[in-house]
Design a protein around this motif. Structure first.
Motif, PDB file in Angstrom:
ATOM      1  N   MET A 143       0.847  -1.199   0.000  1.00  0.00           N
ATOM      2  CA  MET A 143       0.000   0.000   0.000  1.00  0.00           C
ATOM      3  C   MET A 143       0.879   1.244   0.000  1.00  0.00           C
ATOM      4  O   MET A 143       1.835   1.352   0.740  1.00  0.00           O
ATOM      5  N   TRP A 152       0.980   5.700  -0.203  1.00  0.00           N
ATOM      6  CA  TRP A 152       0.191   6.814   0.344  1.00  0.00           C
ATOM      7  C   TRP A 152      -1.024   7.101  -0.520  1.00  0.00           C
ATOM      8  O   TRP A 152      -2.129   7.314  -0.017  1.00  0.00           O
ATOM      9  N   ARG A 174      -3.376   8.843  14.790  1.00  0.00           N
ATOM     10  CA  ARG A 174      -2.408   9.626  15.562  1.00  0.00           C
ATOM     11  C   ARG A 174      -1.819   8.784  16.687  1.00  0.00           C
ATOM     12  O   ARG A 174      -0.632   8.882  16.983  1.00  0.00           O
ATOM     13  N   ALA A 175      -2.646   7.930  17.300  1.00  0.00           N
ATOM     14  CA  ALA A 175      -2.119   7.088  18.373  1.00  0.00           C
ATOM     15  C   ALA A 175      -0.990   6.207  17.853  1.00  0.00           C
ATOM     16  O   ALA A 175       0.046   6.080  18.491  1.00  0.00           O
ATOM     17  N   ILE A 176      -1.163   5.641  16.656  1.00  0.00           N
ATOM     18  CA  ILE A 176      -0.125   4.730  16.181  1.00  0.00           C
ATOM     19  C   ILE A 176       1.049   5.471  15.574  1.00  0.00           C
ATOM     20  O   ILE A 176       1.958   4.857  15.026  1.00  0.00           O
ATOM     21  N   GLY A 177       1.053   6.799  15.676  1.00  0.00           N
ATOM     22  CA  GLY A 177       2.280   7.516  15.348  1.00  0.00           C
ATOM     23  C   GLY A 177       2.204   8.552  14.242  1.00  0.00           C
ATOM     24  O   GLY A 177       3.189   9.201  13.945  1.00  0.00           O
ATOM     25  N   PHE A 178       1.027   8.712  13.610  1.00  0.00           N
ATOM     26  CA  PHE A 178       0.903   9.764  12.599  1.00  0.00           C
ATOM     27  C   PHE A 178       0.842  11.104  13.306  1.00  0.00           C
ATOM     28  O   PHE A 178       0.024  11.288  14.213  1.00  0.00           O
ATOM     29  N   SER A 179       1.692  12.050  12.895  1.00  0.00           N
ATOM     30  CA  SER A 179       1.651  13.371  13.514  1.00  0.00           C
ATOM     31  C   SER A 179       0.409  14.105  13.021  1.00  0.00           C
ATOM     32  O   SER A 179      -0.175  13.760  12.000  1.00  0.00           O
ATOM     33  N   ILE A 205      -6.215  13.428  21.214  1.00  0.00           N
ATOM     34  CA  ILE A 205      -6.384  12.047  20.746  1.00  0.00           C
ATOM     35  C   ILE A 205      -7.370  11.302  21.645  1.00  0.00           C
ATOM     36  O   ILE A 205      -8.205  10.534  21.172  1.00  0.00           O
ATOM     37  N   THR A 206      -7.277  11.558  22.943  1.00  0.00           N
ATOM     38  CA  THR A 206      -8.119  10.830  23.898  1.00  0.00           C
ATOM     39  C   THR A 206      -9.601  11.125  23.675  1.00  0.00           C
ATOM     40  O   THR A 206     -10.441  10.248  23.855  1.00  0.00           O
ATOM     41  N   ASN A 234      -3.510   6.120  29.060  1.00  0.00           N
ATOM     42  CA  ASN A 234      -3.258   7.090  27.991  1.00  0.00           C
ATOM     43  C   ASN A 234      -2.000   7.913  28.255  1.00  0.00           C
ATOM     44  O   ASN A 234      -1.274   8.268  27.324  1.00  0.00           O
ATOM     45  N   ILE A 267      -0.459   9.397  24.654  1.00  0.00           N
ATOM     46  CA  ILE A 267      -1.485  10.078  23.863  1.00  0.00           C
ATOM     47  C   ILE A 267      -2.190  11.133  24.701  1.00  0.00           C
ATOM     48  O   ILE A 267      -3.132  11.766  24.263  1.00  0.00           O
ATOM     49  N   ASP A 268      -1.725  11.338  25.900  1.00  0.00           N
ATOM     50  CA  ASP A 268      -2.282  12.372  26.765  1.00  0.00           C
ATOM     51  C   ASP A 268      -1.118  12.887  27.602  1.00  0.00           C
ATOM     52  O   ASP A 268      -0.082  12.224  27.706  1.00  0.00           O
ATOM     53  N   ASP A 276       5.022  16.324  17.894  1.00  0.00           N
ATOM     54  CA  ASP A 276       5.492  15.512  16.764  1.00  0.00           C
ATOM     55  C   ASP A 276       6.499  14.465  17.220  1.00  0.00           C
ATOM     56  O   ASP A 276       6.480  13.322  16.738  1.00  0.00           O
ATOM     57  N   ALA A 315       4.639  11.719  18.781  1.00  0.00           N
ATOM     58  CA  ALA A 315       4.009  10.841  17.785  1.00  0.00           C
ATOM     59  C   ALA A 315       5.038   9.839  17.249  1.00  0.00           C
ATOM     60  O   ALA A 315       4.753   8.636  17.149  1.00  0.00           O
ATOM     61  N   ALA A 316       6.227  10.329  16.948  1.00  0.00           N
ATOM     62  CA  ALA A 316       7.282   9.447  16.448  1.00  0.00           C
ATOM     63  C   ALA A 316       7.677   8.431  17.523  1.00  0.00           C
ATOM     64  O   ALA A 316       7.923   7.254  17.226  1.00  0.00           O
ATOM     65  N   ARG A 374       5.721   7.243  19.852  1.00  0.00           N
ATOM     66  CA  ARG A 374       4.663   6.219  19.924  1.00  0.00           C
ATOM     67  C   ARG A 374       4.839   5.203  18.810  1.00  0.00           C
ATOM     68  O   ARG A 374       4.712   3.999  19.012  1.00  0.00           O
ATOM     69  N   ASN A 375       5.118   5.714  17.611  1.00  0.00           N
ATOM     70  CA  ASN A 375       5.271   4.813  16.474  1.00  0.00           C
ATOM     71  C   ASN A 375       6.391   3.796  16.717  1.00  0.00           C
ATOM     72  O   ASN A 375       6.280   2.632  16.365  1.00  0.00           O
ATOM     73  N   PHE A 426      -0.824  -0.287  20.248  1.00  0.00           N
ATOM     74  CA  PHE A 426      -2.128  -0.032  20.877  1.00  0.00           C
ATOM     75  C   PHE A 426      -3.133  -1.131  20.561  1.00  0.00           C
ATOM     76  O   PHE A 426      -3.259  -1.554  19.412  1.00  0.00           O
ATOM     77  N   LEU A 467      -0.327  -0.174   8.079  1.00  0.00           N
ATOM     78  CA  LEU A 467      -0.481   1.269   8.299  1.00  0.00           C
ATOM     79  C   LEU A 467       0.653   1.887   9.114  1.00  0.00           C
ATOM     80  O   LEU A 467       1.264   2.880   8.719  1.00  0.00           O
ATOM     81  N   ALA A 468       0.938   1.275  10.262  1.00  0.00           N
ATOM     82  CA  ALA A 468       1.941   1.869  11.144  1.00  0.00           C
ATOM     83  C   ALA A 468       3.334   1.809  10.525  1.00  0.00           C
ATOM     84  O   ALA A 468       4.199   2.620  10.839  1.00  0.00           O
ATOM     85  N   LEU A 522       5.022   4.773   8.275  1.00  0.00           N
ATOM     86  CA  LEU A 522       5.776   5.877   8.867  1.00  0.00           C
ATOM     87  C   LEU A 522       7.247   5.525   9.052  1.00  0.00           C
ATOM     88  O   LEU A 522       8.062   6.390   9.311  1.00  0.00           O
ATOM     89  N   ARG A 575      -1.442  -5.383  14.194  1.00  0.00           N
ATOM     90  CA  ARG A 575      -1.087  -3.987  13.920  1.00  0.00           C
ATOM     91  C   ARG A 575      -0.232  -3.419  15.052  1.00  0.00           C
ATOM     92  O   ARG A 575       0.691  -2.652  14.827  1.00  0.00           O
TER      93      ARG A 575
END
Ligand SMILES: Nc1ncnc2c1ncn2[C@@H]1O[C@H](COP(=O)(O)OP(=O)(O)OP(=O)(O)O)[C@@H](O)[C@H]1O
Ligand SMILES: [Mg+2]
Lengths: 388, 240
Positions: free
Chosen positions: A1, A3, A293-298, A380-381, B62, B67-68, B88, B91-92, B94-95, B100, B119-120, B123, B167
């Motif tokens: 896949m 973008w 966003r949780a899985i890391g997308f800014s 996000i929460t 969280n 994420i919080d 940012d 976010a990086a 977390r990735n 999750f 998906l993850a 990035l 995932r």
């Protein structure tokens, strides 16, 4: 896949909604493209690049009133004047009243010189011009018109008069080419045909087309001519060719303002529809955006993805709309080009297409940005909590 | 109360909370949810976070998952002081470090199982081939290779949750966080998912923090922490 695949699949999330947006975009881009092209076409009528050296002299009381042809002598005597051509709109048709085109009785001796840009003299030979001058029942036609009717040099074209009670049979002596298709949708024939066939036209003409040596001389000449004939039995109104054409176009009302008004209304309507649809679509995706966003997308990455979706969607709609308009333009040229010569030029120019595309992209960005920005700034929460 | 009050086993701490507090404001009224939480969770732990509804379990999870943000205190997770990271960077982080697992699976409906897992990885700097291999491995681990081209709506709840687990682990994170991962599943599927999580903990060494109401689920963990009105109440080692 990749973008793009991700963006594309997101677009197809709600097919009904995607179709709705694309559909309404297609219609509005189509409408705007056609209207704007109409405007461009009308503009090109009033801004003929070849008309800078020409004046039209007509009766002060309107284009249906006649002037004596003897005025030609005075006009010719003016030092600024290169040549003068009497020209009368004949308004005849060929075979079928719907098969109507611009045809004029004109002074065959000066027509080529007066409109030399339009005739593209280089492609016309001296011998062809002589042929036309020799044959009092001859005529000359533009290539577009000739092609449309399958005419060749030597063919006899019977014209049926609508304004004047004569039906001349004219032999094509010459087919000319022009840089602008509208200038090729024209027929000229000897002025004598009109004068001899219609007694009341003897010694009269609807207008003189005057060619000057230098455009700078035009204001002075206009002034002098109109003053010369002031208080005579046939007062004149002298104006530039562009002004004359503008007067002609103005009979159709203030089209330009109407078109711009409609364009603005269409753009606003589509902006509201798109913004509303995009807003709903993005708000419904709150939880999903939170997961991304949780899985890391800014936040800015998600924003870019959403904007890309919006832009792709409108680009799709705009492109289809422009294609549809292009197709319609061909129809307009065919249907109206002969009736009103300037419609022969009707086309969706690349400038208009670009304008529509840029406009649509702006609509797409604007309508997506606000809800998308809001969605990506949300904690996000919050997004995760709203999971059903 | 200090970190020593809770013995969660041997090992370097992967999560260290110092005086963590979290409040919400309703206009000018402060509503404290978490108050002065000190906690160390060693690497490789499997912790069930328990407590009554509204006690702050999700809020705490969280915070740990980045994420919080806390309103007080500091937390170091997977070697990073989270308060020092901007959004940012977080976010990086977390990735790279967190996987999750949600109660409602939260798969993207327009993507296939395979794509959801991938998906993850989009990035990361991984190429197409490498991504494909990683996704295949993860799906194999949750035993869903045969369903990889199915869309979420073509999967059962248990299968969806297993895709979600794939995932979560595809980026090979150190820490897995799960909020009621079996909350929407029937007993059989819940058992399967919990068994999977157990294996991830014991065989792959993933540190897992799982919020749950379900005593059966909590029993799969090696330690249980009880939260009561925003403070840590007690920690219990699970005897098996
Ligand atoms: N965004 C928010 N604004 C205001 N209050 C909030 C917000 N999020 C959570 N709370 C409050 O914080 C408290 C703890 O919530 P939290 O979701 O952490 O509880 P929980 O222990 O996970 O409960 P449950 O078992 O029901 O999931 C609750 O009283 C909740 O109402
Ligand atoms: Mg909760």
């Amino acid at each position: 896949m990749r973008w793009l695949a991700l963006i594309w699949k997101s677009l197809l999330r709600s097919r009904r909604r995607t179709l709705l947006i694309v559909g309404s975009l297609v219609l509005s881009v189509f409408t705007v493209a056609v209207l704007q092209s109409l405007l461009t076409t009308l503009d090109s009528v009033t801004n003929n690049p070849n008309s800078g050296n020409r004046l039209a002299v007509r009766h002060k009381s309107g284009i249906t009133q006649m002037l004596p042809r003897s005025y030609e002598t005075y006009l010719r005597q003016q030092p600024e004047v290169e040549t003068v051509c009497a020209l009368q709109w004949f308004g005849g048709y060929y075979q079928d009243p719907r098969n109507f085109f611009a045809n004029f009785a004109s002074d065959e001796t000066t027509i080529f010189q007066t409109f030399r840009e339009e005739f593209g003299l280089s492609s016309i030979t001296e011998a062809q011009v002589k042929e036309y001058l020799r044959d009092g029942a001859g005529c000359i036609v533009g290539e577009t018109l000739a092609l449309k009717n399958g005419w060749k040099v030597g063919d006899v074209v019977p014209l049926t008069g609508t304004i004047f009670p004569i039906n001349p049979r004219l032999t094509i002596r010459l087919i000319f080419k022009s840089s602008r298709p509208s200038d090729e949708n024209v027929m000229h024939f000897h002025y004598k045909v009109l004068e001899e066939g219609v007694p009341r036209m003897k010694g009269l003409t609807g207008a003189f087309w005057v060619r000057v040596h230098r455009p700078e001389d035009i204001p002075r000449l206009i002034d002098r001519v109109d003053r010369h004939y002031a208080n005579s039995a046939y007062e004149t109104l002298t104006e530039t060719e562009s002004a004359f054409n503008l007067a002609f176009v103005k009979m159709l009302g203030n089209i330009s303002a109407i078109i711009q008004g409609i364009t603005i209304a269409v753009v606003l309507a589509i902006l509201i529809v798109t913004a509303n649809t995009m807003g709903t679509a993005i708000r419904e995706r709150g939880p999903e955006i939170a997961v991304f966003r949780a899985i890391g997308f800014s936040a800015s990455r998600v924003l870019s993805l959403l904007l890309a979706e919006g832009v792709l969607l409108v680009a799709l709609g705009a492109a289809l709309g422009i294609l549809l308009a292009q197709a319609a333009a061909g129809g307009v040229r065919g249907a109206l080009g002969a009736v009103m010569p300037f419609f022969a030029d009707f086309e969706i120019t690349s400038a208009t297409a670009l304008l529509c595309l840029v406009g649509a992209l702006a609509v797409g960005l604007l309508s997506t940005f606000i809800p998308a920005y809001a969605a990506t700034r949300r904690p996000i929460t919050d997004g995760l909590r709203s999971v059903g | 109360m200090n970190a020593n009050a809770f013995d969660l086993g041997e090992g370097e701490p992967i999560i260290t909370l110092r005086g963590i507090a979290k409040s919400y404001w309703r206009e000018t009224l402060e509503i404290p949810v978490l108050q002065g939480i000190d906690l160390e969770i060693p690497s490789g732990a499997f912790v069930a976070l328990m407590g009554p509804s509204g006690s702050g379990k999700t809020t705490l999870l969280n915070l740990v998952a980045g994420i919080d943000r806390p309103t007080g205190g500091t937390l170091e997770v997977c070697g990073h002081e989270l308060n020092d990271l901007d959004d940012d960077e977080l976010a990086a982080w977390r990735n790279a470090h967190v996987g999750f697992i949600f109660q409602n699976y939260n798969l993207v409906p327009v993507l296939t199982a395979f794509e959801n897992v991938e998906l993850a990885l989009l990035l990361t700097g991984l190429g197409r081939r490498a991504r494909r291999e990683r996704v295949a491995e993860a799906l194999d681990l949750v035993n869903l290779t045969d369903k990889q081209w199915n869309y979420p709506r073509q999967l059962s709840g248990g299968q969806e949750q297993r895709v979600a687990i794939a995932r979560a682990i595809v980026t090979d994170p150190d820490l897995l966080v799960a909020d009621e991962p079996t909350g929407a599943l029937d007993a059989k599927n819940a058992e399967e998912v919990l068994g999977l999580m157990s294996r991830l903990n014991t065989e792959m060494g993933k540190t897992i923090v799982m919020v749950t109401h379900d005593p059966k689920a909590a029993h799969q963990a090696r330690h249980q922490i009880h939260l009561e009105k925003g403070v840590l109440d007690r920690a219990v080692e699970v005897n098996r």
